[in-house]
Design a protein around this motif. Structure first.
Motif, mmCIF file in Angstrom:
data_model
loop_
_atom_site.group_PDB
_atom_site.id
_atom_site.type_symbol
_atom_site.label_atom_id
_atom_site.label_comp_id
_atom_site.label_asym_id
_atom_site.label_seq_id
_atom_site.Cartn_x
_atom_site.Cartn_y
_atom_site.Cartn_z
ATOM 1 N N ALA A 646 0.833 -1.206 0.000
ATOM 2 C CA ALA A 646 0.000 0.000 0.000
ATOM 3 C C ALA A 646 0.866 1.255 0.000
ATOM 4 C CB ALA A 646 -0.930 -0.010 1.211
ATOM 5 N N ILE A 647 1.943 1.244 0.792
ATOM 6 C CA ILE A 647 2.830 2.408 0.846
ATOM 7 C C ILE A 647 3.555 2.596 -0.475
ATOM 8 C CG2 ILE A 647 4.834 3.396 2.018
ATOM 9 C CD1 ILE A 647 4.016 1.749 4.477
ATOM 10 N N ALA A 648 4.078 1.502 -1.024
ATOM 11 C CA ALA A 648 4.840 1.588 -2.268
ATOM 12 C C ALA A 648 3.975 2.074 -3.428
ATOM 13 C CB ALA A 648 5.448 0.225 -2.595
ATOM 14 N N SER A 649 2.749 1.548 -3.543
ATOM 15 C CA SER A 649 1.869 1.981 -4.631
ATOM 16 C C SER A 649 1.506 3.453 -4.493
ATOM 17 C CB SER A 649 0.610 1.120 -4.649
ATOM 18 O OG SER A 649 -0.117 1.266 -3.429
ATOM 19 N N GLY A 650 1.315 3.910 -3.260
ATOM 20 C CA GLY A 650 1.036 5.326 -3.064
ATOM 21 C C GLY A 650 2.236 6.202 -3.361
#
Length: 696
Positions: A646-650
């Motif tokens: 979730a962090i990486a995609s954001g």
């Protein structure tokens, strides 16, 4: 036939004991009969007293500012509206009296004034503010271009909403000022030679197609299910507490257990008794509506009229029957888990709130029966009752709501019969043994109260302490303070075996491969599931943006965001929920129910409504992973990788909710293959009943 005869005999016996118990009969049956007329009488008396007090009372106000004459002119121009008919609901005109006050704010504070009016010219006021702030002086209004807005005089009402008289009087004055302003405008247009009478330009007229009965029905419909369920829970809880928890405390239940009747018949008879009491309470409340409101035995306020016929009452009774069965099953289950009256009361309060919460759906004006709410038990019945009282009757969706709620009630009743048919819950022997042994044997009974205390603490701290609105302090308080330290405290407090409680067991190497492949694909599939759910339950865009900004604040470096949002939750939350909580509940629920219960609890701990579905789904998946692998370590890694995705995609700006359909299909397929791989290499979670054995 014999079984039915035994069940009937047990039911009649339970009913006779209830009728002999005056205390229980008074609270569960007589009290609901008296409450509704008392409520209607008190409402009528209170409303009449309020109107009489308002007619006799003089409400004082003051006018201050540079445009006081304009304010007084608008007040003087006010023309009282004529009654529009028999259904006109306007109350008596209030007596408003202007007084002089040198300090109206102080006078309002000590209640010498009910409100005051500030009348001023915004252009002059802005100039004064700019001069005080030593800013550039704004251009005079006369020098502004035609494109610029010329501020009109402002009449500001200042009042105190926490003082009823102040709010009532200021609301009346606001109506008068608006009416007076309209009169001044019409007069000014007429003086400037408007070619036709002002009224001829366009008349505005309200045309409410709803009848007085429909308007009143909407008012009653918003609260009807809430009140019925309130009486069901209060009256039914007395019977439920006495029929199981009370008998265990008195030691009289063992006498019934020594008879030839099966435990299932005993529990079924007690369940039928609670449902019978619930049906009686429901019938009483519906008859109260018919007698006191439908037949107007108690005069109500003007314009309040509900068209309640016998057929409408019968329809409402049919709609509410599943509610009585569902509430009865839940209450009996709570009584079975409790050992004493006191313990039942402890469990009853959260159950009480949980069952009442869905009835709020009928109070939301945007929620209609022809929506996804028809799939939600209790909530669909509350909206259905409102739709019946308002009309027109939608038989198709009423039937759908009834069938879904009936299915839920049957599921709860079946689960109650299965759970309470075991001797461990019906008798007090197992509970007595836990009290004598203490420690680890007592922990499963106390786990709920500890986690409820943690949830209340987290809710109070997060909503009342401003510092907790930022990511770093909230993460450290919740994860390390509550989940990690709280879990370690419970382990020490109840002398729990650490390795067994936290499921600290090695797993097969292939499990790690499955976790590494499964976590990213599960995250994409979860995003797809959340996106599909928003079509039924839309989430405002600003909430999503605010939550995204909270998770990835600009002031924190990326490595710290990964540590706070991925690594720490993967460790601390798993220790609390898939460690301590799962261990406490493993002997109370079968695997599927255990995953659902711990997952829902995990979702509720995340407070925000927009996080409920994804976090609860993640919680269910992590509980299932722990049960299948017999270890908490795979769930820790999976949880951390899920949050890291979730962090990486954001961070890279990849919109996972806008991918091609084939990507979601591939994610679901890979996730399914991972589940099959984990199941093939499963290891049984120790102490869990009903878990299939691992392959040799």
């Amino acid at each position: 036939m014999a079984g039915g005869s035994v069940l009937g005999t047990l039911f009649r016996c339970e009913l006779k004991m209830l009728l002999r118990d005056r205390r229980t009969l008074m609270v569960s049956v007589v009290f609901p009969i008296l409450v509704m007329p008392l409520l209607l009488f008190s409402t009528q008396i209170t409303e009449r007293s309020r109107q009489e007090r308002q007619e006799a009372k003089v409400f004082r106000y003051a006018v201050v500012g540079d445009e006081t004459e304009l304010a007084r002119q608008a007040i003087a121009a006010y023309q009282p509206a004529e009654p529009e008919g028999d259904d006109d609901e306007r109350g008596p005109a209030l007596q408003l009296e202007e007084t002089v006050s040198s300090d109206p704010a102080a006078a309002l504070e000590v209640q010498e004034l009910h409100f005051y009016i500030e009348a001023f010219q915004p252009g002059v006021w802005l100039a004064e503010q700019a001069e005080e702030a030593r800013d550039e002086e704004p251009k005079p209004i006369t020098e502004r271009s035609e494109e610029e807005d010329i501020p009109l005089p402002l009449l500001r009402l200042v009042y105190r909403a926490n003082w009823d008289d102040s709010e009532t009087a200021s609301s009346e004055m606001a109506s008068r000022l608006r009416s007076g302003r309209a009169e001044i405008r019409k007069t000014a247009l007429a003086e400037r030679g408007f070619p036709v009478p002002v009224e001829a330009v366009a008349e505005v007229e309200d045309n409410d197609l709803a009848t007085a009965s429909q308007r009143s029905g909407a008012t009653i419909g918003r609260l009807a299910t809430l009140f019925v369920l309130l009486f069901l829970l209060t009256g039914g809880s007395i019977v439920a507490a006495d029929t199981l928890a009370g008998e265990k405390e008195r030691g009289t239940l063992e006498t019934v257990l020594t008879t030839a009747a099966s435990r299932r018949d005993i529990v079924a008879a007690k369940l039928l008794l609670i449902i019978a009491v619930g049906i009686g309470i429901t019938v009483i409340q519906l008859l109260n509506l018919l007698l006191y409101i439908g037949l107007d035995l108690i005069p109500v306020s003007e314009g309040f009229s509900v068209d309640l016929s016998a057929s409408t009452i019968v329809l409402l009774l049919l709609l509410l029957l599943p509610l009585t069965a569902l509430a009865g099953g839940v209450l009996l289950l709570v009584s079975g888990y409790a050992k004493t009256y006191k313990e039942f009361q402890l469990y009853f309060f959260p159950v009480f709130l949980l069952l009442l919460a869905p009835t709020v759906a009928s109070m939301l004006p945007a929620v209609e029966l022809r929506s996804a709410i028809v799939l939600v038990p209790i909530a669909n019945l509350s909206v259905a009752v409102r739709s019946v009282l308002v009309g027109p009757i939608d038989l198709l969706f009423l039937a759908i709501a009834w069938l879904i709620s009936t299915a839920a009630a049957m599921a709860v009743g079946r689960a109650t019969l299965q759970a309470l048919s075991t001797e461990r819950l019906v008798t007090a022997s197992e509970l007595d043994r836990a009290d004598l042994e203490g420690g680890a044997a007592l922990f499963p009974r106390h786990a709920w109260r500890w986690f409820l205390g943690m949830w209340v603490t987290m809710l109070l701290v997060s909503t009342n302490i401003e510092a907790m609105q930022s990511l770093r302090p909230q993460i450290f308080f919740n994860l390390i303070g509550l989940f990690l330290c709280g879990s370690l405290f419970l382990i020490c407090r109840y002398r729990l075996p650490v390795r067994e409680t936290l499921a600290l067991r090695p797993v097969k190497p292939v499990v790690w491969l499955a976790v590494v492949l499964g976590a990213p694909t599960f995250h994409v599939a979860l995003i797809n599931l959340v996106h599909l759910s928003t079509t039924l339950f839309p989430i405002p865009e600003r909430l999503l943006e605010g939550f995204s900004n909270f998770l990835m604040p600009d002031e924190l470096p990326l490595w710290e965001v990964f540590f706070l949002v991925a690594i720490l939750p993967g460790i601390c939350e798993e220790i609390a929920f898939r460690g301590v909580l799962l261990h406490a509940l493993r002997r109370y629920f079968r695997p599927v129910a255990l995953c659902l219960v711990t997952g829902i609890v995990f979702g509720l701990f995340h407070i925000e409504l927009i996080r409920l579905i994804p976090t609860a789904t993640l919680g269910v998946a992590m509980a299932a992973l722990t049960l299948v692998t017999g270890s908490i370590f795979p769930a820790m890694l999976w949880h951390a990788l899920n949050n890291a995705c979730a962090i990486a995609s954001g961070y890279i700006g990849l919109p996972l909710n806008e991918l091609e359909p084939w990507v979601y299909a591939a994610a679901w397929l890979i996730f399914g293959l991972v589940c099959a791989l984990l199941w093939r290499n499963r290891s049984v979670y120790p102490g869990l009943l009903g878990m299939p054995k691992a392959k040799a």
